[in-house]
Write a protein that holds these residues in place. Structure first.
Motif, PDB file in Angstrom:
ATOM      1  N   ARG A 161      79.366  66.715  24.350  1.00 34.25           N
ATOM      2  CA  ARG A 161      80.924  66.860  24.577  1.00 34.25           C
ATOM      3  C   ARG A 161      81.466  66.979  25.803  1.00 34.25           C
ATOM      4  N   CYS A 162      82.674  66.650  26.044  1.00 31.33           N
ATOM      5  CA  CYS A 162      83.128  66.483  27.206  1.00 31.33           C
ATOM      6  C   CYS A 162      83.199  67.969  27.815  1.00 31.33           C
ATOM      7  N   LYS A 163      83.058  68.435  29.192  1.00 33.03           N
ATOM      8  CA  LYS A 163      82.913  69.856  29.612  1.00 33.03           C
ATOM      9  C   LYS A 163      84.255  70.488  29.681  1.00 33.03           C
ATOM     10  N   ARG A 164      85.170  69.489  29.603  1.00 30.90           N
ATOM     11  CA  ARG A 164      86.520  70.020  29.910  1.00 30.90           C
ATOM     12  C   ARG A 164      87.480  69.780  28.644  1.00 30.90           C
ATOM     13  N   CYS A 165      86.866  69.230  27.820  1.00 28.71           N
ATOM     14  CA  CYS A 165      87.663  68.766  26.550  1.00 28.71           C
ATOM     15  C   CYS A 165      87.053  69.219  25.296  1.00 28.71           C
ATOM     16  N   ASP A 166      87.633  69.494  24.197  1.00 28.67           N
ATOM     17  CA  ASP A 166      86.884  69.593  22.900  1.00 28.67           C
ATOM     18  C   ASP A 166      86.623  68.248  22.389  1.00 28.67           C
ATOM     19  N   LYS A 183      81.573  58.853  29.211  1.00 24.77           N
ATOM     20  CA  LYS A 183      82.854  59.056  29.546  1.00 24.77           C
ATOM     21  C   LYS A 183      83.873  59.735  28.531  1.00 24.77           C
ATOM     22  N   CYS A 184      84.798  60.711  29.012  1.00 26.10           N
ATOM     23  CA  CYS A 184      85.717  61.341  28.204  1.00 26.10           C
ATOM     24  C   CYS A 184      87.072  60.494  28.241  1.00 26.10           C
ATOM     25  N   HIS A 185      87.307  59.769  26.935  1.00 26.42           N
ATOM     26  CA  HIS A 185      88.492  59.139  27.063  1.00 26.42           C
ATOM     27  C   HIS A 185      89.981  59.934  27.161  1.00 26.42           C
ATOM     28  N   TYR A 186      89.848  61.273  27.297  1.00 27.50           N
ATOM     29  CA  TYR A 186      90.857  62.069  27.291  1.00 27.50           C
ATOM     30  C   TYR A 186      91.205  62.544  28.686  1.00 27.50           C
ATOM     31  N   CYS A 187      90.236  62.778  29.514  1.00 31.50           N
ATOM     32  CA  CYS A 187      90.556  63.512  30.751  1.00 31.50           C
ATOM     33  C   CYS A 187      89.770  62.601  31.887  1.00 31.50           C
ATOM     34  N   GLY A 188      88.927  61.339  31.459  1.00 32.91           N
ATOM     35  CA  GLY A 188      88.051  60.849  32.384  1.00 32.91           C
ATOM     36  C   GLY A 188      86.944  61.480  33.021  1.00 32.91           C
ATOM     37  N   PHE A 189      86.515  62.671  32.616  1.00 32.48           N
ATOM     38  CA  PHE A 189      85.426  63.314  32.861  1.00 32.48           C
ATOM     39  C   PHE A 189      84.331  62.347  32.648  1.00 32.48           C
ATOM     40  N   SER A 190      83.113  62.210  33.599  1.00 24.53           N
ATOM     41  CA  SER A 190      82.024  61.345  33.279  1.00 24.53           C
ATOM     42  C   SER A 190      80.954  61.890  33.674  1.00 24.53           C
TER      43      SER A 190
HETATM   44 ZN    ZN Z   1      87.396  65.196  28.770  1.00 20.23          ZN
END
Ligand code: ZN
Ligand code: ADP
Ligand code: ZN
Length: 813
Positions: free
Chosen positions: A520-525, A538-545
Motif C-alpha cells: 500500500r501507499c504510505k500516504r494513501c489508503d 507507484k501510487c496513482h493518487y499522490c505520486g508516491f513511489s
Molecule cells: Zn499515495
C-alpha cells in the motif's frame, strides 16, 4: 470607467466573499480600468485585487487607497464580471479567487527587479512626447539603475507598474534582473523599416545598400529575417538609423503553439443531416440564448457542423469559443479549425508554457483572435461579444475541475451563453444523461446526426467472454485468440490497431506471497501499481513511489507477486507476439514530456505506428482513417467502480473507443472483451444503442433519486489528524441536520447523507470524510448551503480540517 470616479469596487484574491470599496489616488487614476489587477492594503497585508468597476455604493468607514495598478491592459472584458459573479455564487467560491482561477497563471509581475535607462530612454529625455511622470522616472535612472520597489519612494510619488511596463515595452528602460514572472513576459522582437526612401544610397557600402534594397522590397521585417539576407545587418542598422535611413521598432511577437504550418481547406458539401443541423442552429444565432444538443454518432461529421456554424457566427461579427476535453484532441480540433479559419485562432490549454498561454490570452483580449479553442479552463477565455460556444464531447468528465474552484466547464458554457444571449452547442455521440434529460425537458433543443459520413457503416462489435478464456494464464489470457487473429489480419492489410485498457502501469496489484498483504501507499489508503520501466511501485493518487525491491510492509517478506493488468504489461506482451509491428503506447506515463502527445498522434496519422496501446486518452474523438481494429482488452474496469455513474461512464467509454474504428474507406471491427457480457451498459455499447442505454439507466436513477432527477452538493472534509477530521465531519453533519430541522418547510426536500468516511479513506496523508446533500430543487439546495456558510463560516474554515464544497460533484469517492 471615467477618471473622475475615484472610488472603485474590488474583488480580493483571498477567501472572502464580499467585495470592497477602495479609492484611487490622483496619480493612479489615468491607469485604472475595469479588469486590471491592482495592489491594495488589506488588513496588515498587501494583496492583489481585481477592479470590478466604479463603486456603486460607498461603504461608510475608512476607505483605503490602492497602492498600485499592476497591468497595462485589462486582463478580462467587463462583460465577464457577471459571469464571475455567477460562478462565485453558484459554486460558493470567493469572487476574487474565482477570477484568479480563471486567469492564466504566473502573472505576478509585481516584483523587485531593477530597472535601468537604455539609449532609447536617454534619447527620449530630449523628446517632447515624453510625459512629466515618464520624464521623472527616466531622469532618476540617468544616475543609475534603481530597484523597482524603491522607485516610488525615491520619487516621492506612486509610479504605476503599468507605466513601467509601457516604458519597458518601448525599450526606453530595461529590467536588469529578470522579472519574477519572466516566463510570462511578452516577447519583443526588433523590426526595421525604411525611414526615408529618398536619401541617396550611392555613398553607402555594399551591405548597407543591400539592406536598403531588402527593406524597399519587403517593407517592415524582423531583424532576424533581415539577417538571413544580410548577415552583418544587426551591426549596421543602428548606424543607418542614426543617419536617418531606417527605423527600428520593438514589436511584440507571439510564440507559435502550432508545430507545423497547415494547408488551408474549404468547406465540403454537407450531407442532408448536416445541412439541416447547420440551418437549424444558425437560424438561432442573433436571436438570444439557446442551447443545442447535437447528438451524432461517431464519425457523423459533428466537427464540420461546428465549423460551419462558427463561420456563420464570425460573419455576423461575433466571436466563437470552442471547448474540447483533452489536450490530445485540441491538436486535432485546432488543426481542422486552422485549416478553415487561418490565423485568427487562439489556443488555450495546460500544455502551453506560461508565456505561450499569456500570449494567447492577450491575442484574444486584443481581438486579434476571434476563435478561441481550448480545454476546460478556456471557458474563461476573455472573449468579448461571444456569439457561439461549442462544447465538443460534452459528456466528458474532464470538463469538471476537481480542485480549487470546482466548476464544470460544460455547465458554465450554458451559463455564459445565457449571460451573453448567445448560442451554446453541445455535441456528443454519447451525451451525458444530464444533457439528454435537459433535452427531453425542452431546456435544450435536440439535433441529430444518425449516419456516418458517406454512409460508412458503424463498426461491427463482437463480444469475447473472458470467463470462457481459461487456456492461458497471466496477461496472455487477455490477448484472446480472436483478438490476436484480428490484429494479425489488420497488420497484413497494412491497417492500424488500437488497443484500449483503462489502466496504466504494469501490474496494479502487488501482493505479498507469504502473508497476502497488498503493498500500500504510505500516504494513501490505496494499493500500489508496479511500473516496469521505472522499476518502481507507484501510487496513482499522490505520486508516491518506492523501489521495486521493497519488502512487505507487514511481514517483511521480499516475495512480492505482481498481479493485475496495465497498459505497460499489454505493451510488452504485444511486442512479444508481434515482433515486426511498430508499437506505441499512449497513457499518462508516456505523455509527461511536452509534445509527446502530438508526436504519438503524428505517428498514427503518418502510419509510422501500427498498434497504439493506451488508456482513455486514445478513446476520445480521434479521427484516423487507418484504424480498422479496436481491441477493448477488459471492459469491466470502470464498471465496478463504487459510483452511481459507473454504468454511464462505461457505456460512454466503450462507445467512444469503438467509434475510432472504420472511419476511413475500410470497415471497422471492434473486439470487446469482458467478464460481464450481460451487463446492460456493455450490451448497449455492443449494439451502439444509446436510447436503450438511456432508458434503462434513467429508470435506475429515478428509482434511487439520483441526478439528473436530483441535485447534489458534496462536502469533502479532510485533515492530517484522524480524530480531528472525524470530529469536524460529525460537527458539520450536526449543523446540517440542525439547519434542516429549523426550517422544515424550506428544506424538507433535502436529504443529508452522512457524514461517512470516504471510500478512499486516506489520500496523500489526509484522512477523508464526506457529507452528501441531495435535493429535488437546485434552488433549495443552494439556499441551504448558502445559509450554512453564512451562519457558520467557521465550520468551513478551520485551521486543521479542510472543508471543500463540491457543487454538482462527479467524483464521489
Ligand atoms: Zn499515495
Ligand atoms: P465526429 O466528430 O462526428 O466523430 P468528424 O467531424 O470527425 O466526426 O467527421 C468524420 C470525418 O468525415 C472527418 O474526416 C471529416 O473531415 C469528414 N467529413 C465531415 N463532413 C463531411 C462531408 N460533408 N463530406 C465529406 N467528408 C466529411
Ligand atoms: Zn507479507
Amino acid at each position: 470607467m471615467t477618471p473622475e470616479n475615484a472610488y472603485i469596487e474590488v474583488a480580493v484574491a483571498l477567501p472572502v466573499y464580499k467585495t470592497f470599496t477602495y479609492s484611487v489616488p490622483q496619480e493612479l487614476l489615468p491607469f485604472i480600468s475595469t479588469g486590471k489587477r491592482i495592489l491594495i492594503p488589506f488588513g496588515r497585508r498587501r494583496v492583489t485585487g481585481y477592479v470590478l468597476g466604479t463603486a456603486t455604493e460607498i461603504t461608510s468607514g475608512e476607505i483605503k487607497h490602492i497602492l498600485d495598478v499592476l497591468d497595462e491592459e485589462p486582463l478580462f472584458p467587463q462583460s465577464m464580471i457577471p459571469f464571475f459573479q455567477w460562478i462565485s455564487d453558484y459554486y460558493k467560491h470567493p469572487l476574487g479567487d474565482a477570477i484568479k482561477n480563471g486567469l492564466p497563471g504566473g502573472l505576478t509581475l509585481y516584483d523587485y527587479a531593477s530597472i535601468a535607462l537604455t539609449k532609447a530612454g536617454k534619447r527620449a529625455l530630449q523628446d517632447h512626447g515624453t510625459s512629466p511622470i515618464e520624464r521623472n522616472v527616466l531622469m532618476l535612472l540617468e544616475a543609475g539603475p534603481v530597484r523597482l520597489k524603491n522607485l516610488s519612494r525615491k520619487l516621492g510619488r506612486i509610479i504605476p507598474a503599468a507605466l513601467i511596463q509601457s516604458l519597458q515595452r518601448d525599450g526606453r528602460i530595461s529590467s536588469i534582473r529578470e522579472l519574477k514572472a519572466a516566463a510570462t513576459k511578452t516577447r519583443m522582437e526588433r523590426f526595421v523599416s525604411l525611414a526615408d526612401a529618398k536619401l541617396p544610397l550611392d555613398r553607402l557600402s555594399k551591405p548597407r545598400k543591400k539592406i536598403m534594397a531588402v527593406l524597399k522590397s519587403e517593407g517592415e521585417i524582423p531583424v532576424a529575417e533581415l539577417r538571413k539576407q544580410v548577415p552583418s545587418a544587426p551591426r549596421l542598422i543602428r548606424a543607418l538609423e542614426n543617419d536617418g535611413y531606417l527605423k527600428i521598432r520593438h514589436k511584440r511577437v507571439y510564440r507559435d503553439p502550432f508545430g507545423e504550418s497547415i494547408a488551408p481547406d474549404s468547406a465540403p458539401d454537407l450531407n442532408v443531416e448536416q445541412r439541416n443541423a447547420v440551418a437549424q442552429i444558425t437560424g438561432c444565432l442573433d436571436h438570444g440564448y439557446t442551447t443545442f444538443l447535437l447528438q451524432g454518432v461517431t464519425g457523423s461529421g459533428k466537427t464540420e457542423v461546428y465549423m460551419q456554424v462558427a463561420a456563420e457566427t464570425l460573419s455576423k461579427g461575433k466571436r466563437v469559443l470552442v471547448l474540447v476535453p483533452e489536450i490530445a484532441l485540441i491538436t486535432q480540433m485546432e488543426r481542422r479549425f486552422r485549416a478553415r479559419f487561418g490565423e485568427r485562432i487562439a489556443v488555450l490549454h495546460s500544455g502551453l508554457s506560461a508565456g505561450e498561454r499569456y500570449d494567447q490570452w492577450s491575442r484574444i483580449l486584443k481581438q486579434e483572435a476571434d476563435i478561441a479553442i481550448g480545454a476546460r479552463s478556456a471557458i474563461f477565455a476573455p472573449l468579448a461579444d461571444i456569439g457561439l460556444i461549442v462544447v465538443d464531447e460534452e459528456h466528458d468528465t474532464s470538463y469538471k475541475q476537481e480542485n480549487n474552484l470546482r466548476y464544470n466547464a460544460r455547465d458554465l458554457a450554458v451559463v455564459r451563453a445565457k449571460l451573453n444571449d448567445c448560442v451554446a452547442l453541445l455535441g456528443s455521440a454519447t451525451p451525458s444523461l444530464q444533457s439528454r434529460y435537459n433535452a427531453s425537458a425542452k431546456k435544450f433543443i435536440e439535433v441529430k446526426l444518425e449516419a456516418r459520413i458517406q454512409s460508412r457503416p458503424l463498426p461491427h462489435i463482437e463480444i469475447v467472454d473472458l470467463r470462457q478464456e481459461m487456456g492461458y494464464r497471466g496477461v496472455r489470457r487477455f490477448i484472446t485468440p480472436v483478438l490476436q487473429q484480428a490484429i494479425t489480419d489488420s497488420l497484413q492489410r497494412k491497417e492500424q490497431v488500437l488497443l484500449f485498457l483503462n489502466r496504466r502501469g504494469f501490474a496494479n496489484l502487488a501482493l505479498c506471497a507469504s502473508c497476502g498483504n497488498p503493498l500500500r501507499c504510505k500516504r494513501c489508503d490505496i494499493s500500489l501499481t508496479f511500473h516496469q520501466k521505472a522499476n518502481a511501485f507507484k501510487c496513482h493518487y499522490c505520486g508516491f513511489s518506492c523501489a521495486a525491491t521493497s519488502n512487505c510492509q507487514i511481514c517483511g517478506s521480499s516475495d512480492i507477486k505482481k498481479l493485475g493488468l496495465g497498459t505497460e504489461k499489454i505493451e510488452i506482451a504485444i511486442n512479444e507476439l508481434f515482433p515486426n509491428a511498430r508499437i506505441a503506447r499512449m497513457d499518462r506515463d508516456t505523455t509527461i514530456r511536452k509534445g509527446a502527445i502530438v508526436k504519438l498522434l503524428k505517428g498514427l496519422r503518418d502510419r509510422t505506428v501500427d498498434i497504439l496501446i493506451g488508456t482513455q486518452m486514445i478513446a476520445k474523438g480521434h479521427d484516423y482513417p487507418g484504424i480498422t481494429v479496436v481491441g477493448i482488452i477488459c471492459a469491466d474496469l470502470s464498471l465496478n467502480f463504487p459510483d452511481f455513474r459507473a454504468g454511464e461512464r462505461t457505456f460512454q467509454l466503450l462507445a467512444q473507443v469503438s467509434g475510432r474504428a472504420g472511419r476511413g474507406a475500410s470497415p471497422g471491427r471492434v473486439i470487446l472483451q469482458t467478464y460481464n457480457p450481460d451487463h446492460f451498459s456493455i450490451m448497449a455499447a455492443k449494439n451502439q444503442d444509446f436510447n436503450s442505454f438511456f432508458d434503462q439507466e434513467m429508470r435506475f436513477r429515478k428509482a434511487l433519486n439520483y441526478p439528473p432527477f436530483s441535485r447534489m452538493i458534496q462536502l469533502k472534509i479532510s485533515g492530517k489528524d484522524k480524530l480531528k477530521t472525524k470530529e469536524q465531519a460529525l460537527n458539520l453533519g450536526d449543523l446540517c441536520k440542525g439547519l434542516k430541522a429549523t426550517s422544515p418547510s424550506d428544506y424538507d426536500s433535502i436529504e443529508i447523507m452522512g457524514p461517512i468516511e470516504a471510500s478512499f479513506a486516506k489520500i496523500a496523508n489526509r484522512f477523508r470524510w464526506q457529507i452528501l446533500l441531495k435535493g429535488m430543487q437546485a434552488g433549495a439546495l443552494h439556499k441551504f448551503i448558502g445559509q450554512l456558510l453564512a451562519d457558520r463560516p467557521k465550520a468551513f474554515h478551520n485551521q486543521q480540517v479542510r472543508v471543500v464544497i463540491d457543487v454538482d460533484p462527479i467524483s464521489l469517492l
